[in-house]
Scaffold this motif. Structure first.
Motif, PDB file in Angstrom:
ATOM      1  N   ASN A  95      51.968  -6.073  33.013  1.00  0.00           N
ATOM      2  CA  ASN A  95      50.877  -6.669  32.243  1.00  0.00           C
ATOM      3  C   ASN A  95      50.713  -5.836  30.969  1.00  0.00           C
ATOM      4  O   ASN A  95      49.841  -4.956  30.877  1.00  0.00           O
ATOM      5  CB  ASN A  95      49.610  -6.628  33.114  1.00  0.00           C
ATOM      6  CG  ASN A  95      48.393  -7.253  32.462  1.00  0.00           C
ATOM      7  OD1 ASN A  95      47.873  -6.731  31.485  1.00  0.00           O
ATOM      8  ND2 ASN A  95      47.931  -8.360  32.976  1.00  0.00           N
ATOM      9  N   THR A  98      51.176  -1.152  28.976  1.00  0.00           N
ATOM     10  CA  THR A  98      50.073  -0.299  29.434  1.00  0.00           C
ATOM     11  C   THR A  98      50.030  -0.210  30.959  1.00  0.00           C
ATOM     12  O   THR A  98      49.841   0.867  31.517  1.00  0.00           O
ATOM     13  CB  THR A  98      48.731  -0.827  28.889  1.00  0.00           C
ATOM     14  OG1 THR A  98      48.827  -0.889  27.464  1.00  0.00           O
ATOM     15  CG2 THR A  98      47.584   0.093  29.261  1.00  0.00           C
ATOM     16  N   GLU A  99      50.213  -1.346  31.647  1.00  0.00           N
ATOM     17  CA  GLU A  99      50.218  -1.286  33.117  1.00  0.00           C
ATOM     18  C   GLU A  99      51.267  -0.285  33.603  1.00  0.00           C
ATOM     19  O   GLU A  99      51.032   0.463  34.552  1.00  0.00           O
ATOM     20  CB  GLU A  99      50.523  -2.660  33.739  1.00  0.00           C
ATOM     21  CG  GLU A  99      50.531  -2.588  35.271  1.00  0.00           C
ATOM     22  CD  GLU A  99      51.079  -3.827  35.981  1.00  0.00           C
ATOM     23  OE1 GLU A  99      51.524  -4.765  35.319  1.00  0.00           O
ATOM     24  OE2 GLU A  99      51.075  -3.824  37.220  1.00  0.00           O
ATOM     25  N   TYR A 102      50.323   3.507  33.325  1.00  0.00           N
ATOM     26  CA  TYR A 102      49.431   3.916  34.416  1.00  0.00           C
ATOM     27  C   TYR A 102      50.183   3.969  35.745  1.00  0.00           C
ATOM     28  O   TYR A 102      49.973   4.872  36.549  1.00  0.00           O
ATOM     29  CB  TYR A 102      48.240   2.957  34.518  1.00  0.00           C
ATOM     30  CG  TYR A 102      47.159   3.228  33.501  1.00  0.00           C
ATOM     31  CD1 TYR A 102      46.055   4.008  33.820  1.00  0.00           C
ATOM     32  CD2 TYR A 102      47.237   2.729  32.212  1.00  0.00           C
ATOM     33  CE1 TYR A 102      45.055   4.269  32.901  1.00  0.00           C
ATOM     34  CE2 TYR A 102      46.251   2.983  31.274  1.00  0.00           C
ATOM     35  CZ  TYR A 102      45.158   3.748  31.619  1.00  0.00           C
ATOM     36  OH  TYR A 102      44.180   4.015  30.698  1.00  0.00           O
ATOM     37  N   GLU A 122      46.281   5.679  25.374  1.00  0.00           N
ATOM     38  CA  GLU A 122      46.364   5.392  26.814  1.00  0.00           C
ATOM     39  C   GLU A 122      47.269   6.339  27.612  1.00  0.00           C
ATOM     40  O   GLU A 122      47.141   6.418  28.826  1.00  0.00           O
ATOM     41  CB  GLU A 122      46.761   3.932  27.064  1.00  0.00           C
ATOM     42  CG  GLU A 122      45.769   2.904  26.549  1.00  0.00           C
ATOM     43  CD  GLU A 122      44.374   2.991  27.188  1.00  0.00           C
ATOM     44  OE1 GLU A 122      44.279   3.353  28.371  1.00  0.00           O
ATOM     45  OE2 GLU A 122      43.392   2.728  26.477  1.00  0.00           O
ATOM     46  N   ARG A 236      49.656 -10.784  27.381  1.00  0.00           N
ATOM     47  CA  ARG A 236      49.970  -9.584  28.165  1.00  0.00           C
ATOM     48  C   ARG A 236      51.397  -9.597  28.712  1.00  0.00           C
ATOM     49  O   ARG A 236      51.671 -10.243  29.719  1.00  0.00           O
ATOM     50  CB  ARG A 236      48.984  -9.365  29.336  1.00  0.00           C
ATOM     51  CG  ARG A 236      47.517  -9.549  29.017  1.00  0.00           C
ATOM     52  CD  ARG A 236      47.013  -8.680  27.894  1.00  0.00           C
ATOM     53  NE  ARG A 236      47.304  -7.278  28.149  1.00  0.00           N
ATOM     54  CZ  ARG A 236      47.788  -6.445  27.226  1.00  0.00           C
ATOM     55  NH1 ARG A 236      48.020  -6.847  25.991  1.00  0.00           N
ATOM     56  NH2 ARG A 236      48.018  -5.185  27.518  1.00  0.00           N
TER      57      ARG A 236
ATOM     58  N   ASN B  95      42.347  -8.789  36.824  1.00  0.00           N
ATOM     59  CA  ASN B  95      43.553  -9.611  36.886  1.00  0.00           C
ATOM     60  C   ASN B  95      43.686 -10.127  38.322  1.00  0.00           C
ATOM     61  O   ASN B  95      44.439  -9.586  39.141  1.00  0.00           O
ATOM     62  CB  ASN B  95      44.743  -8.724  36.491  1.00  0.00           C
ATOM     63  CG  ASN B  95      46.067  -9.459  36.472  1.00  0.00           C
ATOM     64  OD1 ASN B  95      46.566  -9.872  37.504  1.00  0.00           O
ATOM     65  ND2 ASN B  95      46.635  -9.626  35.311  1.00  0.00           N
ATOM     66  N   GLU B 255      42.198  -0.060  33.863  1.00  0.00           N
ATOM     67  CA  GLU B 255      43.138  -0.164  32.740  1.00  0.00           C
ATOM     68  C   GLU B 255      42.636  -1.231  31.761  1.00  0.00           C
ATOM     69  O   GLU B 255      42.079  -2.238  32.190  1.00  0.00           O
ATOM     70  CB  GLU B 255      44.529  -0.533  33.283  1.00  0.00           C
ATOM     71  CG  GLU B 255      45.051   0.549  34.205  1.00  0.00           C
ATOM     72  CD  GLU B 255      46.254   0.126  35.032  1.00  0.00           C
ATOM     73  OE1 GLU B 255      46.992  -0.768  34.605  1.00  0.00           O
ATOM     74  OE2 GLU B 255      46.438   0.705  36.111  1.00  0.00           O
ATOM     75  N   TRP B 257      42.615  -4.354  28.965  1.00  0.00           N
ATOM     76  CA  TRP B 257      43.339  -5.600  28.634  1.00  0.00           C
ATOM     77  C   TRP B 257      44.056  -6.265  29.808  1.00  0.00           C
ATOM     78  O   TRP B 257      45.017  -7.016  29.601  1.00  0.00           O
ATOM     79  CB  TRP B 257      44.394  -5.349  27.537  1.00  0.00           C
ATOM     80  CG  TRP B 257      43.917  -4.603  26.360  1.00  0.00           C
ATOM     81  CD1 TRP B 257      42.868  -4.927  25.547  1.00  0.00           C
ATOM     82  CD2 TRP B 257      44.461  -3.381  25.827  1.00  0.00           C
ATOM     83  NE1 TRP B 257      42.724  -3.992  24.556  1.00  0.00           N
ATOM     84  CE2 TRP B 257      43.689  -3.037  24.701  1.00  0.00           C
ATOM     85  CE3 TRP B 257      45.525  -2.559  26.195  1.00  0.00           C
ATOM     86  CZ2 TRP B 257      43.947  -1.892  23.939  1.00  0.00           C
ATOM     87  CZ3 TRP B 257      45.777  -1.432  25.444  1.00  0.00           C
ATOM     88  CH2 TRP B 257      45.004  -1.108  24.341  1.00  0.00           C
ATOM     89  N   ASN B 260      43.951 -11.590  30.620  1.00  0.00           N
ATOM     90  CA  ASN B 260      44.448 -12.240  29.412  1.00  0.00           C
ATOM     91  C   ASN B 260      43.406 -13.190  28.812  1.00  0.00           C
ATOM     92  O   ASN B 260      42.447 -13.603  29.472  1.00  0.00           O
ATOM     93  CB  ASN B 260      45.780 -12.953  29.693  1.00  0.00           C
ATOM     94  CG  ASN B 260      45.607 -14.173  30.568  1.00  0.00           C
ATOM     95  OD1 ASN B 260      45.155 -15.228  30.107  1.00  0.00           O
ATOM     96  ND2 ASN B 260      45.937 -14.036  31.852  1.00  0.00           N
TER      97      ASN B 260
END
Lengths: 370, 370
Positions: A95, A98-99, A102, A122, A236, B95, B255, B257, B260
């Motif tokens: 996603n 960024t996902e 992490y 981030e 995303r 999400n 996290e 964003w 969507n």
């Protein structure tokens, strides 16, 4: 609850909301404008991407929203694999990238991680969220924010991970592939996880990716994004490329269904049309040169040479970046005040490259405000 | 890397892919069909939701995909707040509700968590991903999968969290609000996090939600989903309701964003039209009764009374659920083989309630196969 790792100490930071550009809706509310009346230079999103047929693909796939997305992203991974020339087992979709930042932090739990300052916020947050601590390597303005790879090699002696954004946001600091390979050699030897974020690489240096190296490595993870070059910020989509063992480790902890069905369909479509990619890359490159040239001619501003689709600018007058942001926002122009980047101060702002007419409007208003 | 929490032990499970229904694309590939030739009874998705104007809202908001989504989901939270009558500060959007299960596990790090068996697989995975261990409370077939609330109260004495899906997937085990309030009283006293997943509540018991209680509580988190009732499985949307302090803790680790822009727009639209919600609820209720009645009349099958939009069925012949799934898949009908649910075996399958013509096709083919 267990006290041995402590994400709670992190809570003082609340959330990421304060740390990013792209908040045009909030700015619109504040100044009584409609969101689409804001010219948003604060998020590094490619304005040429809307010519690529993305909306048509969304429309064609509309009925997919009533089904679970493919948690394995089978079709998209097939396309990424063909596009990059790397194995399917070396790819993981997320996603946004960024996902995956992490996820990598959670899977690898580095106690300390080297991070540039200034850089994308981030990385720091992902590390802290897992109880780790960032070690900052400051990019110095006096050296044009450039840094020698040897200096990085010296700095990684007491860390378990290193994050490099290449080119770096917001400074544009860039390393060609052969320089980074020296660093890869050492991180592999020392079992230090090396995360290279190539979110901005495709704008100017598409040939300098580490993805082929990553599939052979054990500790290298390359992150790539559809957010900037393809402007899919709202949908995303991002992915990571790494060795089979590393990807398997991440898959083992990944949450299911994070990548929605429309993002998967659009991503696969975009990578099937390489001719489009070349076309918009050239458009952005030309306009970036133009905007840099124009900014250079405004007295009181010092733009740093761009390596992607954004330009970092230093204000050489009494004006603060926050005041400049406010003054321009009232006129419907949103720039990125960079005062909240670790390693910068209230004399810096960042602008994304937009199309000619919009860039001219920015230039015109900057001239009047500075 | 640190050894004190050990998500890596979890890696033997690889990913969630094996543990869910809704994999109609994979089944289609296996039997040489097109995905849209599969009648998917394996995912509990409401087939009436596609009459609610969702696709139009996506089309209207298409240009939003080129901007970052609002990380705070301001407009959607406003609508959820009005719809539920709870404060905006008590709501967090994710999400799908799945993101919030994992987020809660990460923020609260329970060493042990009580989970029903059988139930939705992701609670167990979320707990294990943070190094915690599940304590299973088995719902017994001999008691029709029902369970006394006092038994749960006795079972939570050595856990730091409890997950209850209400009604429970796949058994339909249901607790009215007043029974759960007794449990809430005790979990609040003992500071045990109580996560109630109301993903299926809206189908039959819209008045039994704990959301109003949750906003006043300290340790109660109510999860709600747009995946099932509104069929937004592919777009990804869910939310959580809890006390201000708990929500703040989750926001601190969330996290950015993850939700969507299209999911945000559609979610806000759906909650503005309560009349639609009532209409499709009634349609599902009637058809669920019909399908249950028909299944009851097939010799060799024992359906359990439905409390949502799915029906658990026991096979009372020699046939295994996997064999039945395979036989039906060849005919383009996909059911959920339940043999991989902890607490069930190869004599159980689950079907979602679809529209009349499709349900008749299921019934017809079950008769021929059993």
């Amino acid at each position: 609850m267990r006290g041995d790792i402590s994400p709670l100490k992190y809570l003082e930071m609340k959330s990421s909301n304060y740390f990013h550009g792209g908040n045009h809706r909030e700015v619109a509310r504040r100044y009584g404008l409609l969101p689409n009346e804001i010219l948003d230079f604060s998020a590094n999103i490619n304005p040429w991407a809307n010519s690529l047929g993305i909306e048509k693909i969304v429309r064609t796939n509309l009925k997919e929203i009533y089904h679970y997305p493919d948690p394995q992203c089978t079709e998209l991974i097939k396309q990424i694999s063909q596009y990059l020339g790397v194995g399917r087992e070396n790819i993981l979709v997320g996603n946004g990238s960024t996902e995956l930042m992490y996820l990598a932090a959670r899977a690898l739990l580095p106690r300390r991680a080297l991070i540039f300052a200034p850089t994308f916020f981030e990385y720091e947050r992902a590390i802290k969220a897992c109880g780790g601590e960032p070690k900052f390597l400051f990019l110095k303005e006096s050296q044009g924010f450039s840094i020698n790879i040897q200096k990085i090699i010296r700095a990684i002696k007491d860390v378990e991970a290193v994050f490099i954004c290449n080119p770096n946001n917001p400074t544009g600091t860039f390393f060609p592939e052969e320089e980074l390979l020296e660093l890869v050699k050492i991180t592999e030897e020392r079992k230090i996880t090396f995360i290279v974020d190539e979110s901005y690489l495709d704008f100017k240096y598409p040939g300098e990716s580490l993805v082929r190296e990553a599939q052979k490595a054990n500790y290298l993870l390359v992150l790539r994004s559809f957010t900037k070059f393809f402007a899919l910020a709202g949908l995303r989509l991002g992915y990571g490329v790494g060795g089979g063992h590393l990807i398997e480790k991440l898959v083992g902890l990944k949450e299911p269904w994070t990548v929605n069905c429309l993002a998967q369909a659009v991503g696969a479509y975009l990578l099937r049309h390489e001719e489009n990619i070349k076309k918009i890359r050239e458009a952005v490159r030309k306009e970036t040169e133009f905007l840099f040239g124009e900014l250079s001619q405004i007295g009181g501003l010092k733009p740093y040479p761009p390596e992607a689709n954004f330009i970092l600018v230093r204000i050489e007058t009494e004006l603060s970046s926050l005041k400049l942001q406010e003054d321009l926002a009232k006129k419907g122009i949103l720039i990125r005040d960079c005062s909240n980047f670790t390693g910068l101060n209230d004399k810096f702002f960042r602008v994304a490259v937009r199309k000619r007419e919009e860039n001219l409007k920015l230039i015109d208003n900057l001239r009047k405000t500075i």
